[in-house]
Design a protein around this motif. Structure first.
Motif, PDB file in Angstrom:
ATOM      1  N   PRO A 139       0.847  -1.195   0.000  1.00 56.64           N
ATOM      2  CA  PRO A 139       0.000   0.000   0.000  1.00 56.64           C
ATOM      3  C   PRO A 139       0.885   1.248   0.000  1.00 56.64           C
ATOM      4  O   PRO A 139       1.924   1.280   0.679  1.00 56.64           O
ATOM      5  CB  PRO A 139      -0.783  -0.119   1.322  1.00 56.64           C
ATOM      6  N   TYR A 140       0.467   2.285  -0.711  1.00 57.59           N
ATOM      7  CA  TYR A 140       1.264   3.519  -0.701  1.00 57.59           C
ATOM      8  C   TYR A 140       0.414   4.714  -1.114  1.00 57.59           C
ATOM      9  O   TYR A 140      -0.648   4.568  -1.718  1.00 57.59           O
ATOM     10  CB  TYR A 140       2.493   3.396  -1.609  1.00 57.59           C
ATOM     11  N   ILE A 141       0.894   5.887  -0.767  1.00 55.48           N
ATOM     12  CA  ILE A 141       0.209   7.143  -1.091  1.00 55.48           C
ATOM     13  C   ILE A 141       1.221   8.088  -1.729  1.00 55.48           C
ATOM     14  O   ILE A 141       2.359   8.194  -1.249  1.00 55.48           O
ATOM     15  CB  ILE A 141      -0.392   7.803   0.163  1.00 55.48           C
ATOM     16  N   ALA A 146      -0.368  19.110  -9.238  1.00 55.50           N
ATOM     17  CA  ALA A 146       0.612  19.714 -10.141  1.00 55.50           C
ATOM     18  C   ALA A 146       0.856  21.155  -9.716  1.00 55.50           C
ATOM     19  O   ALA A 146       0.140  22.080 -10.133  1.00 55.50           O
ATOM     20  CB  ALA A 146       0.113  19.652 -11.580  1.00 55.50           C
ATOM     21  N   ALA A 147       1.833  21.335  -8.847  1.00 55.55           N
ATOM     22  CA  ALA A 147       2.128  22.677  -8.345  1.00 55.55           C
ATOM     23  C   ALA A 147       3.556  22.710  -7.813  1.00 55.55           C
ATOM     24  O   ALA A 147       3.918  21.910  -6.936  1.00 55.55           O
ATOM     25  CB  ALA A 147       1.150  23.066  -7.238  1.00 55.55           C
ATOM     26  N   LEU A 148       4.361  23.618  -8.328  1.00 56.74           N
ATOM     27  CA  LEU A 148       5.738  23.760  -7.864  1.00 56.74           C
ATOM     28  C   LEU A 148       5.782  24.800  -6.752  1.00 56.74           C
ATOM     29  O   LEU A 148       6.037  25.978  -6.980  1.00 56.74           O
ATOM     30  CB  LEU A 148       6.659  24.151  -9.026  1.00 56.74           C
ATOM     31  N   GLY A 149       5.528  24.336  -5.562  1.00 59.25           N
ATOM     32  CA  GLY A 149       5.578  25.181  -4.386  1.00 59.25           C
ATOM     33  C   GLY A 149       5.709  24.286  -3.180  1.00 59.25           C
ATOM     34  O   GLY A 149       5.063  23.239  -3.097  1.00 59.25           O
ATOM     35  N   VAL A 150       6.557  24.660  -2.235  1.00 58.84           N
ATOM     36  CA  VAL A 150       6.815  23.797  -1.080  1.00 58.84           C
ATOM     37  C   VAL A 150       5.685  23.949  -0.068  1.00 58.84           C
ATOM     38  O   VAL A 150       5.731  24.797   0.830  1.00 58.84           O
ATOM     39  CB  VAL A 150       8.182  24.110  -0.443  1.00 58.84           C
ATOM     40  N   SER A 151       4.675  23.130  -0.244  1.00 60.09           N
ATOM     41  CA  SER A 151       3.530  23.090   0.659  1.00 60.09           C
ATOM     42  C   SER A 151       2.857  21.743   0.463  1.00 60.09           C
ATOM     43  O   SER A 151       3.042  21.102  -0.573  1.00 60.09           O
ATOM     44  CB  SER A 151       2.554  24.230   0.353  1.00 60.09           C
ATOM     45  N   PRO A 152       2.077  21.278   1.439  1.00 56.47           N
ATOM     46  CA  PRO A 152       1.418  19.982   1.267  1.00 56.47           C
ATOM     47  C   PRO A 152       0.508  19.969   0.048  1.00 56.47           C
ATOM     48  O   PRO A 152      -0.162  20.952  -0.274  1.00 56.47           O
ATOM     49  CB  PRO A 152       0.604  19.836   2.563  1.00 56.47           C
ATOM     50  N   SER A 153       0.499  18.849  -0.625  1.00 51.71           N
ATOM     51  CA  SER A 153      -0.347  18.684  -1.803  1.00 51.71           C
ATOM     52  C   SER A 153      -1.821  18.760  -1.409  1.00 51.71           C
ATOM     53  O   SER A 153      -2.199  18.419  -0.282  1.00 51.71           O
ATOM     54  CB  SER A 153      -0.049  17.332  -2.458  1.00 51.71           C
ATOM     55  N   LYS A 154      -2.642  19.176  -2.350  1.00 55.35           N
ATOM     56  CA  LYS A 154      -4.093  19.170  -2.160  1.00 55.35           C
ATOM     57  C   LYS A 154      -4.741  17.957  -2.819  1.00 55.35           C
ATOM     58  O   LYS A 154      -5.946  17.770  -2.728  1.00 55.35           O
ATOM     59  CB  LYS A 154      -4.706  20.461  -2.721  1.00 55.35           C
ATOM     60  N   GLN A 155      -3.910  17.126  -3.484  1.00 58.83           N
ATOM     61  CA  GLN A 155      -4.434  15.947  -4.172  1.00 58.83           C
ATOM     62  C   GLN A 155      -3.472  14.772  -3.958  1.00 58.83           C
ATOM     63  O   GLN A 155      -2.243  14.963  -3.941  1.00 58.83           O
ATOM     64  CB  GLN A 155      -4.595  16.222  -5.667  1.00 58.83           C
ATOM     65  N   TYR A 156      -4.058  13.564  -3.815  1.00 60.04           N
ATOM     66  CA  TYR A 156      -3.253  12.358  -3.557  1.00 60.04           C
ATOM     67  C   TYR A 156      -3.895  11.156  -4.222  1.00 60.04           C
ATOM     68  O   TYR A 156      -5.090  11.161  -4.543  1.00 60.04           O
ATOM     69  CB  TYR A 156      -3.149  12.070  -2.049  1.00 60.04           C
ATOM     70  N   LYS A 157      -3.118  10.108  -4.373  1.00 62.93           N
ATOM     71  CA  LYS A 157      -3.622   8.794  -4.734  1.00 62.93           C
ATOM     72  C   LYS A 157      -3.148   7.791  -3.678  1.00 62.93           C
ATOM     73  O   LYS A 157      -1.965   7.776  -3.329  1.00 62.93           O
ATOM     74  CB  LYS A 157      -3.122   8.346  -6.109  1.00 62.93           C
ATOM     75  N   PHE A 158      -4.090   6.980  -3.184  1.00 59.94           N
ATOM     76  CA  PHE A 158      -3.767   5.841  -2.338  1.00 59.94           C
ATOM     77  C   PHE A 158      -3.922   4.597  -3.197  1.00 59.94           C
ATOM     78  O   PHE A 158      -4.967   4.384  -3.812  1.00 59.94           O
ATOM     79  CB  PHE A 158      -4.710   5.782  -1.135  1.00 59.94           C
ATOM     80  N   MET A 159      -2.875   3.799  -3.273  1.00 56.89           N
ATOM     81  CA  MET A 159      -2.894   2.622  -4.127  1.00 56.89           C
ATOM     82  C   MET A 159      -2.385   1.401  -3.379  1.00 56.89           C
ATOM     83  O   MET A 159      -1.626   1.525  -2.412  1.00 56.89           O
ATOM     84  CB  MET A 159      -2.055   2.866  -5.389  1.00 56.89           C
ATOM     85  N   ILE A 160      -2.801   0.239  -3.829  1.00 55.09           N
ATOM     86  CA  ILE A 160      -2.276  -1.028  -3.321  1.00 55.09           C
ATOM     87  C   ILE A 160      -1.949  -1.898  -4.525  1.00 55.09           C
ATOM     88  O   ILE A 160      -2.795  -2.111  -5.401  1.00 55.09           O
ATOM     89  CB  ILE A 160      -3.285  -1.770  -2.424  1.00 55.09           C
ATOM     90  N   ILE A 161      -0.712  -2.375  -4.588  1.00 57.77           N
ATOM     91  CA  ILE A 161      -0.316  -3.340  -5.606  1.00 57.77           C
ATOM     92  C   ILE A 161       0.190  -4.590  -4.891  1.00 57.77           C
ATOM     93  O   ILE A 161       0.551  -4.532  -3.705  1.00 57.77           O
ATOM     94  CB  ILE A 161       0.750  -2.777  -6.566  1.00 57.77           C
ATOM     95  N   MET A 162       0.219  -5.711  -5.599  1.00 58.63           N
ATOM     96  CA  MET A 162       0.595  -6.973  -4.969  1.00 58.63           C
ATOM     97  C   MET A 162       1.509  -7.777  -5.892  1.00 58.63           C
ATOM     98  O   MET A 162       1.375  -7.719  -7.116  1.00 58.63           O
ATOM     99  CB  MET A 162      -0.649  -7.792  -4.620  1.00 58.63           C
TER     100      MET A 162
END
Length: 364
Positions: A139-141, A146-162
């Motif tokens: 599992p990973y996030i 898409a923003a070049l600025g040092v701040s937490p992202s406003k968008q993410y993907k949580f995925m699981i591969i096996m």
């Protein structure tokens, strides 16, 4: 948050590799899990879909600021068809602790576990059953804004591969040689050493290369302040048998809280073997080796479970441990924990999560 999980099964199944070809992390199952996050709506669109590439903007923050966390665990299948997971809730608890440190939104742990179960059931035929094999789960996030600025992202993907993986010890459990790092440091208290994030591993690659060049397979890290206290071994926590007392570095903010580590501590206490979680210096280890009280040493982690340590290399000096052979406690811990994981030994701790045959029938 929409907690329903959509399942889209693949119509183009892959050819499964032979057990002898598995290795570690070389092949991937037919499906993956994806869930998206947007600051305006939270986590949403949970789905099991065919395994596929993902598309990211070149400016996605994960590429530039390293905002990512991950986990690793395994699934096993017994002869009666039951699927066994080892303490999966602990992985998602730790993922959220890593999320907190990396400013990534909190994940619903129950939903994540349900997603994992549905993904495993979709790909249950990928779980190898040969001795020592398992299905490795990642599992990973990642931060996707898409923003070049040092701040937490406003968008993410949580995925699981096996990935189906072969036996870590195809030729039997054997000790490894460890290089004690004296130049580079892995982490310091207040940093991200106790989070499972990609940068921790990237920072260790140079030391790992140096260790390999000197005939060692792993790096033993010392603390980043005093450069003398034992922390952990590469991708493993570490334990030492000092004259019958098992000593492992205490969690101090720069050491990963390993789930296998916690399980091994549980077994040691269950057997009433003396155990200490405390600061342990390399000088104390060298002295214990000199006076014969360093009886054995081993690392603990998801991949190997137990990795006996047969030699430490410190400032050009080779310290042989237990004549380079697997120690009695290391072997007992390995046999016991893998026995619990695979159902060969009773689980007195309630660690295993079992997917019953009726669950498979209802969800497949």
């Amino acid at each position: 948050m929409n907690t329903s999980i959509r399942v889209e099964l693949s119509n183009n199944k892959k050819t499964k590799p032979a057990v002898s070809e598995l290795g570690f992390g070389k092949y991937y199952t037919d499906h993956m899990f994806i869930m998206d996050y947007d600051a305006s709506i939270g986590w949403h669109d949970a789905r099991v879909v065919p395994y596929q590439p993902i598309t990211l903007d070149p400016a996605a923050k994960v590429f530039h600021y390293g905002q990512t966390v991950f986990e690793g665990l395994k699934a096993y299948k017994t002869a009666d068809g039951k699927i066994r997971l080892f303490r999966p809730s602990k992985n998602f608890e730790r993922l959220n602790r890593s999320n907190e440190r990396l400013s990534i939104p909190h994940l619903d742990e129950e939903l994540a576990l349900e997603a994992l179960k549905q993904l495993i059931l979709a790909d249950q035929d990928w779980i190898p059953t040969a001795e020592g094999t398992s299905l490795y789960i990642r599992p990973y996030i990642i931060a996707t804004e898409a923003a070049l600025g040092v701040s937490p992202s406003k968008q993410y993907k949580f995925m699981i591969i096996m990935s189906p993986v072969g036996s870590y010890y195809a030729e039997g459990i054997h000790p490894v040689k460890i290089f004690v790092e004296s130049e580079y440091v892995r982490a310091v208290k207040g940093g991200v050493g106790n989070a499972k994030t990609a940068g921790n591993y990237a920072a260790g690659l140079k030391a790992q290369e140096n260790a390999a060049a000197q005939g060692s397979s792993q790096v033993l890290w010392l603390d980043g302040v005093h450069r003398k206290f034992i922390e952990e071994v590469g991708s493993m926590n570490v334990f030492f048998n000092l004259n019958g007392t098992i000593v492992t570095p205490a969690l101090n903010g720069s050491i990963l809280d390993g789930i296998t580590r916690d399980s091994i501590i549980g077994l040691i206490k269950h057997w009433n073997i003396p155990l200490e979680e405390r600061a342990l210096s390399i000088d104390e280890l060298v002295e214990a080796h000199s006076n014969g009280t360093l009886i054995e040493a081993f690392g603990t982690g998801t991949a190997a479970v137990i990795s006996p340590i047969g030699e430490l290399m410190w400032l050009g000096r080779k310290l042989s441990i237990n004549n380079g052979e697997t120690g009695e406690l290391s072997a007992k811990l390995y046999d016991t924990l893998t026995g619990i994981q695979t159902g060969k030994i009773e689980d007195p701790f309630g660690w295993m999560v079992i997917l019953e045959n009726e669950d498979v029938a209802n969800r497949a």
